[in-house]
Design an enzyme around this catalytic site. Structure first.
Site, short mmCIF file in Angstrom:
data_model
loop_
_atom_site.label_atom_id
_atom_site.label_comp_id
_atom_site.label_asym_id
_atom_site.label_seq_id
_atom_site.Cartn_x
_atom_site.Cartn_y
_atom_site.Cartn_z
N HIS A 118 4.36 6.06 10.12
CA HIS A 118 3.44 5.59 11.18
C HIS A 118 3.22 6.70 12.21
CE1 HIS A 118 5.07 1.28 10.38
NE2 HIS A 118 3.82 1.32 9.95
N LYS B 132 4.55 -14.20 10.24
CA LYS B 132 5.73 -13.46 9.78
C LYS B 132 6.91 -13.74 10.69
CE LYS B 132 3.42 -9.35 7.89
NZ LYS B 132 3.25 -7.92 8.12
N ARG C 165 -1.23 5.00 1.77
CA ARG C 165 -0.12 5.65 1.06
C ARG C 165 -0.47 5.82 -0.42
NH1 ARG C 165 4.00 1.36 3.34
NH2 ARG C 165 2.19 0.20 2.64
N SER D 61 7.96 -0.21 6.64
CA SER D 61 8.91 -0.88 7.54
C SER D 61 9.82 -1.82 6.75
CB SER D 61 8.15 -1.70 8.59
OG SER D 61 7.35 -0.86 9.39
O1 PNS Z 1 1.07 -3.13 9.65
P1 PNS Z 1 0.25 -4.18 8.97
O2 PNS Z 1 1.04 -5.48 8.91
O3 PNS Z 1 -0.24 -3.75 7.61
O4 PNS Z 1 -1.05 -4.42 9.90
C1 PNS Z 1 -1.98 -5.43 9.56
C2 PNS Z 1 -2.97 -5.67 10.73
C3 PNS Z 1 -2.25 -5.91 12.01
C4 PNS Z 1 -3.86 -4.46 10.88
C5 PNS Z 1 -3.84 -6.90 10.35
O5 PNS Z 1 -3.01 -7.94 9.92
C6 PNS Z 1 -4.71 -7.40 11.51
O6 PNS Z 1 -5.64 -6.75 11.89
N1 PNS Z 1 -4.33 -8.58 12.05
C7 PNS Z 1 -5.06 -9.19 13.15
C8 PNS Z 1 -5.84 -10.42 12.65
C9 PNS Z 1 -7.20 -10.04 12.12
O7 PNS Z 1 -8.01 -9.41 12.78
N2 PNS Z 1 -7.48 -10.45 10.85
C10 PNS Z 1 -8.78 -10.21 10.22
C11 PNS Z 1 -8.86 -8.85 9.57
S1 PNS Z 1 -8.21 -8.86 7.94
#
Ligand code: PNS
Length: 161
Positions: free
Chosen positions: A17, A41, A90, A128
């Site tokens: 990150h 989660k 990745r 993570s």
């Molecule tokens: O580190 P991660 O868990 O892969 O990040 C995922 C994240 C936070 C980018 C994604 O879950 C997110 O944007 N969540 C906010 C809710 C949202 O906007 N959802 C619609 C887009 S898919």
């Protein structure tokens, strides 16, 4: 002024990150690292702890700030005037999920652009989840997370015992 958001769960922030955040800070004028409050989660670290760890490891980056958000990422981006979402890629296995998110976000907010940065090769396997598992099972996370995060992991696991 290109203003980018690096969103994620960061439970906890890894060296992979941090590599993406550092590269984003060199690419864009301003970067906000936005930690999602994800109710679905059950994270190891609270939202405050994740924000604190990120602030510690980004302290040397003068154009980076750290925040948290609840709800849709595009709503956060719109309300803060950010036009770019940065995500690290990745392996090929990341691609489908990332494409789905990028297209969904663009459907919700046509002006938003998602920019992908290829992970550093040395971090291509790192997540993570892997860090939490190694730490919980007593292994060494040396080189996988910043030193300050190592301390937070140690404290968290001691508290659990
Ligand atoms: O580190 P991660 O868990 O892969 O990040 C995922 C994240 C936070 C980018 C994604 O879950 C997110 O944007 N969540 C906010 C809710 C949202 O906007 N959802 C619609 C887009 S898919």
């Amino acid at each position: 002024m290109p203003y980018a958001i690096v969103p994620g769960s960061f439970d906890p922030v890894t060296n992979g990150h941090l590599d993406i955040i550092e590269r984003a800070s060199r690419t864009f004028d301003h970067v906000t690292v936005a930690v999602v409050v994800n109710r679905a989660k059950s994270p190891m670290f609270t939202i405050q702890e994740r924000v604190e760890m990120l602030r510690e490891v980004c302290a040397h980056l003068s154009n980076v700030d750290v925040d948290s958000f609840d709800g849709l990422l595009v709503d956060y981006a719109r309300s803060h005037g950010a036009g770019i979402i940065v995500r690290g890629l990745r392996a090929v296995s990341d691609f489908e999920y990332e494409l789905q998110m990028a297209l969904t976000n663009r459907r919700l907010l046509p002006d938003i652009e998602t920019v992908f940065m290829m992970t550093g090769a040395e971090y291509s396997y790192l997540s993570s989840n892997i860090v939490r598992e190694i730490a919980l099972l007593g292994g060494s996370v040396e080189g996988l997370v910043p030193d300050s995060v190592k301390q937070h992991l140690r404290q968290k696991i001691l508290l659990k015992q």
